[in-house]
Structure formats: structure tokens, C-alpha cells
Design a protein around this motif. Sequence first.
Motif, short mmCIF file in Angstrom:
data_model
loop_
_atom_site.label_atom_id
_atom_site.label_comp_id
_atom_site.label_asym_id
_atom_site.label_seq_id
_atom_site.Cartn_x
_atom_site.Cartn_y
_atom_site.Cartn_z
N GLY A 143 0.84 -1.20 0.00
CA GLY A 143 0.00 0.00 0.00
C GLY A 143 0.88 1.24 0.00
N ARG A 144 0.62 2.15 0.94
CA ARG A 144 1.39 3.40 0.94
C ARG A 144 2.64 3.33 1.82
N ASP A 145 2.89 2.15 2.39
CA ASP A 145 3.98 2.06 3.36
C ASP A 145 5.15 1.21 2.92
N GLU A 146 6.35 1.72 3.23
CA GLU A 146 7.57 0.95 2.98
C GLU A 146 7.76 -0.04 4.13
N MET A 147 7.99 -1.28 3.77
CA MET A 147 8.23 -2.33 4.77
C MET A 147 9.72 -2.57 4.97
N THR A 148 10.45 -2.53 3.85
CA THR A 148 11.83 -3.01 3.83
C THR A 148 12.67 -2.15 2.91
N SER A 149 13.97 -2.02 3.26
CA SER A 149 14.97 -1.57 2.29
C SER A 149 16.03 -2.65 2.25
N GLY A 150 16.65 -2.79 1.10
CA GLY A 150 17.72 -3.78 1.02
C GLY A 150 18.50 -3.59 -0.25
N GLY A 151 19.39 -4.53 -0.51
CA GLY A 151 20.14 -4.44 -1.75
C GLY A 151 21.38 -5.30 -1.74
N GLN A 152 21.99 -5.35 -2.93
CA GLN A 152 23.32 -5.96 -2.99
C GLN A 152 24.31 -4.92 -2.53
N ARG A 153 25.38 -5.37 -1.86
CA ARG A 153 26.35 -4.44 -1.26
C ARG A 153 27.59 -4.32 -2.15
N GLU A 154 28.22 -3.16 -2.04
CA GLU A 154 29.48 -2.97 -2.74
C GLU A 154 30.55 -3.79 -2.02
N HIS A 155 31.22 -4.73 -2.73
CA HIS A 155 32.23 -5.54 -2.05
C HIS A 155 33.64 -5.20 -2.50
N ASN A 156 33.75 -4.26 -3.45
CA ASN A 156 35.08 -3.81 -3.89
C ASN A 156 35.47 -2.61 -3.02
N VAL A 157 36.58 -2.74 -2.28
CA VAL A 157 36.90 -1.74 -1.27
C VAL A 157 37.18 -0.36 -1.86
N ASP A 158 37.76 -0.32 -3.08
CA ASP A 158 38.03 0.99 -3.69
C ASP A 158 36.72 1.70 -4.03
N GLU A 159 35.81 0.94 -4.61
CA GLU A 159 34.48 1.50 -4.93
C GLU A 159 33.77 1.96 -3.64
N LEU A 160 33.90 1.13 -2.62
CA LEU A 160 33.23 1.43 -1.36
C LEU A 160 33.75 2.75 -0.77
N PHE A 209 35.75 4.85 8.87
CA PHE A 209 35.07 3.57 8.63
C PHE A 209 36.04 2.41 8.45
N THR A 210 37.31 2.61 8.87
CA THR A 210 38.29 1.55 8.60
C THR A 210 37.92 0.24 9.30
N PHE A 211 37.24 0.32 10.46
CA PHE A 211 36.82 -0.92 11.14
C PHE A 211 35.94 -1.76 10.21
N TYR A 212 35.29 -1.08 9.28
CA TYR A 212 34.35 -1.73 8.35
C TYR A 212 35.06 -2.03 7.02
N THR A 213 35.71 -1.02 6.46
CA THR A 213 36.33 -1.22 5.13
C THR A 213 37.48 -2.23 5.20
N ASP A 214 38.17 -2.33 6.34
CA ASP A 214 39.24 -3.33 6.45
C ASP A 214 38.70 -4.74 6.21
N GLY A 215 37.46 -4.96 6.55
CA GLY A 215 36.83 -6.27 6.34
C GLY A 215 36.76 -6.66 4.88
N PHE A 216 36.93 -5.68 3.98
CA PHE A 216 36.83 -5.95 2.54
C PHE A 216 38.21 -6.14 1.89
N ARG A 217 39.28 -6.01 2.68
CA ARG A 217 40.62 -6.00 2.08
C ARG A 217 41.23 -7.39 1.95
N TYR A 218 40.59 -8.39 2.55
CA TYR A 218 41.23 -9.72 2.60
C TYR A 218 40.35 -10.78 1.94
N GLY A 219 39.75 -10.42 0.81
CA GLY A 219 38.86 -11.35 0.12
C GLY A 219 37.44 -11.14 0.63
#
Length: 469
Positions: free
Chosen positions: A389-406, A420-430
Motif C-alpha cells: 500500500g502506501r507504506d515501505e516495509m523493507t529496504s535492502g540491496g546488494q552491497r558494494e564488495h570492492n573496497v576501492d568503490e566502497l 570507517f576503517t573498522f568496516y572497510t578493512d573487512g573488505f581487504r582480505y577477500g
Amino acid sequence: MADDITWHPTAYRTHTLGEIQSNDGNLVGEEVKICGFMEANRGKGKICFIDLRDGTGKIQVFLKQGLVSDEELDVAQNLSRESTIQVEGEVAEKRPPKVPDGEPLPPPTYEVVAKKFTVLSKAKTPLPLGVTDTVSIGLDTRLDNRFLDLRREHVNSMFTLRAKVLQYGREHLITEGFKEINSPKIIASASEGGTNLFPMMYFDTPAFLSQSPQLYKQLSVLGGMERVFEIGPAFRAEKHDTYRHLNEFISFDIEGAWMSDEDVMCVQERMIHHIWKMVAENDQEHIDAINRYRESQGDEPITVDVPSLPFPRIAYCDAIKMIQDAGEDISWGDDIDSSHCDIIAEKYPGFHFIPRWPMEMKPFYIHHVEGENGTTGEQLSRGFDLNYGRDEMTSGGQREHNVDELEQNLRNKGLDPEGFTFYTDGFRYGAPPHAGWGLGVARLLMVLTGSRNVRETVLFPRDRSRVTP
Ligand code: AMO
């Protein structure tokens, strides 16, 4: 999995009221000890009938002079409504009501003939709100006295359904390989934009209440958890004052490795289909309770119509065109607000996805679409919404997994990747390609129960003006 509950005896009772009523008469003649809230008392002189209610059902208690003491009889006859009592006595079949000749008798019901009657806690009078009458009560009075509001049958059913929705959702995700996680609710960086954070002091360090498990569910998947889900609180310091916004809400989140936006939309529609199917099969009594109340208020009854799969997908571009065709002034890159949603809902009244939003409208962690652009050449994203109806229930999506793009996405949003290094570092090792979504539980409950305000579906809502009870 439907309910299969064992009510072990407790220090206060041997049986629940629901158990006695649903035992096909097997308990007739048995001595039981029961407890509950006294809904009503009738009778004078030598007898008294009590309507007793616990969280599982109702039963009539019959007190008779000679079987109980005169003092017990007197206390029962003069007790205030909603007082809690304990009764020891014998289960008996209740005399069936008179029905016109030829009509079948209703199924038998039971009562307890009291031998001992004890008041556990006496209710003060008058009650701030009636528990059994159907007088319409303002939402603020109800929320101020939620402990009593919850004793009303349809409200109790609402929260039973809420528990069932979470149970069925959870059990469905587990069958698809998702594991439950718990992410921190005290955080140092925003995931959903920096303006709606509740600041706090974490000892000597400034911190915030979490807006979403977003970055942590992603880190879990990057860590090899494969598929995770979380049902937990999210805090938003938004100044909205609407029927669908709260400042604390329960977000039902998933994240899965090796998955695209389309893959997780499929997870979502299968989960919602399972929830609706299970409610339709197992929980009609709670829908009926809500409908009894709705009828008393002159409202249309609700039905649980199991949605067919797949849910329609209306790409953002097509949604904009549909809204333009209806004569609205909207262009590519504009948000789709509630009145626009009404236009879409005319054609798609049930659950429907809106995928492929413009990249610039989605958060930094969302992946772009390769080789496909919007109507005026803008970059499309792999972000989607689920609406009803008129209401949003969910947001979602595929995530950027390439650290440079991110990191570039962060900069594009005016954010400093250093924070955000605590987060982006998670993308540096595969990093596995991954996707997920966050579903607003209260909004889903609004759809299921026909509620017009999200506060109805939250036990103790937190909005701009309410922080108690
Ligand atoms: P979003 O911010 O869109 O996405 O939130 C996801 C869903 O949560 C619900 N919701 C709310 N419910 C009540 N009151 C609010 N103030 C409120 N804000 C949001 C809505 C909404 O659709 N990290 C992403 C999800 C993801 O991509 O996995 C996120 O939080 O139903």
C-alpha cells in the motif's frame, strides 16, 4: 512448526485455563488448582459465579455455600474486577445452553467447582480503562496503561501474532541456512546517515545508539558466516511524528554471501509467504479476536490472504513513469512519497518490490548496476524497497564488495573513509559478493493486523513525546 506447548505445573497452579477447556473433558472430576484475573462475578446469597481469565483462556468458577466457607463466598461476591485469584476445586462439565429444537448443541465447555478460594492481589477501583467492554479508548490512555490494555482480548491477540510473526520468520530463515546473530547497539559510526543519531557517552568516548545492524551483519558475512539474520532494536533520532515512524523500532535484518539483490528479494518473499501461510493455518483464533473488536467499532474484518509468489517488481524508472502518467509532478531522482505510493498501490495493492533506485539516493554500502542506466543516463543501484500500500516495509540491496568503490561511495556521500576503517578493512582480505535487507517488524504487523498506527503493534513505543512507560 505449530504450537506444541507443555504447561508444567507451577507453585501456583496445576493447569492453565486453556488446558482445561481444550482437554476434551478428560479432566472432568479431577482436582485442579488454577489462577487468573477475575473478569466478572455474579450471584448473591448462597452462590457466586466468577469469569476467570489467564493468558491461555477463560473458565467459569462456581462457588457454593457449604463447599466453600461463608467468608470465602463473601470475598468472592465483593471482589473488584481484575483482582487475581487462586482456586482449588473440581472440573465439571458446564450445563449446555438451551438451543432451539433440532439445532445441534455447541461443543461442551467446563467449569471449576471451587473448594478453596484465595485472593492473590486485589485490584484498585476504578480501573483506568475497561478490560472487557468495547468502548473506544484513546491511544495515549491505552499506552499509559499498557499493562491493562494488554489484558484486552484483541490487544493480547495482537502481541501473540507479533510473537508468531517473529517465530515463523525466524524458523523460515533457519531452513534457508541463516544463523541468528546479535550486533552491538553502542556504535562509533553511522551507517544510515549522520543526522539521525542519538549521541551518548561511552565512558570518556562519544558514541551513538545503533541505527541499524548494517555494517556488522556485513562484517559477519565477510567473516565467513555465510548467511546471518538479526532481530533487534534500531534507534533513529528522527523528528517525524507520523503513524509509521518510531524512534526505536525492531529491525528484522538478513545478510547473505554470494547473493544478489534479486536473490535476497526472493528470500524475503518466501519468508513473508511462509509467515502468512502459518498464521492462516494456525492462528485464526487471534485474527477472530481482532475481528470481534473491529466489528464492535464498525470496522471491516481483516483476512489473512496468503500472497502469491513472486511479488510484483516495479523498477524505480517504471514507478516514476506510472506516477507521471497519473498526472503527478515527479522526475527521475525524486523520492517516491506516500501519495505516490497510493498511485502504485492502485495497480499493485499487495506486497510489491521497487528495485533499481538511483545510486545517489541509496546509502554508500549499496552496489551499483553494471551496464545499465536510468532514463537520463544516471547510475542505477542494486538497492530495493518492499512496499505494501502506501507504506515501505523493507529496504535492502546488494552491497558494494570492492573496497576501492566502497571508499569512493563514502567520499561521494561526503563521508571520510578514515572513520570507517573498522568496516572497510573487512573488505581487504577477500570479500564475497553479498546482499541483504532490513524489515520493519511493526510495519509488517500493521499490514497483518489492519492497524492504522505503528504504536498499536509495539508494546512500549518510543516516539518524540513518549519515553515512558
Ligand atoms: P532503512 O533505514 O530503510 O534501511 O530501514 C529498514 C526498515 O526499517 C523500518 N524503519 C522504521 N520503522 C519505524 N520507525 C522508523 N523510524 C523506521 N525507520 C526505518 C522500515 C524500513 O523499511 N540498513 C538498511 C537495511 C538494509 O539495507 O539491509 C536500513 O536500515 O520498515
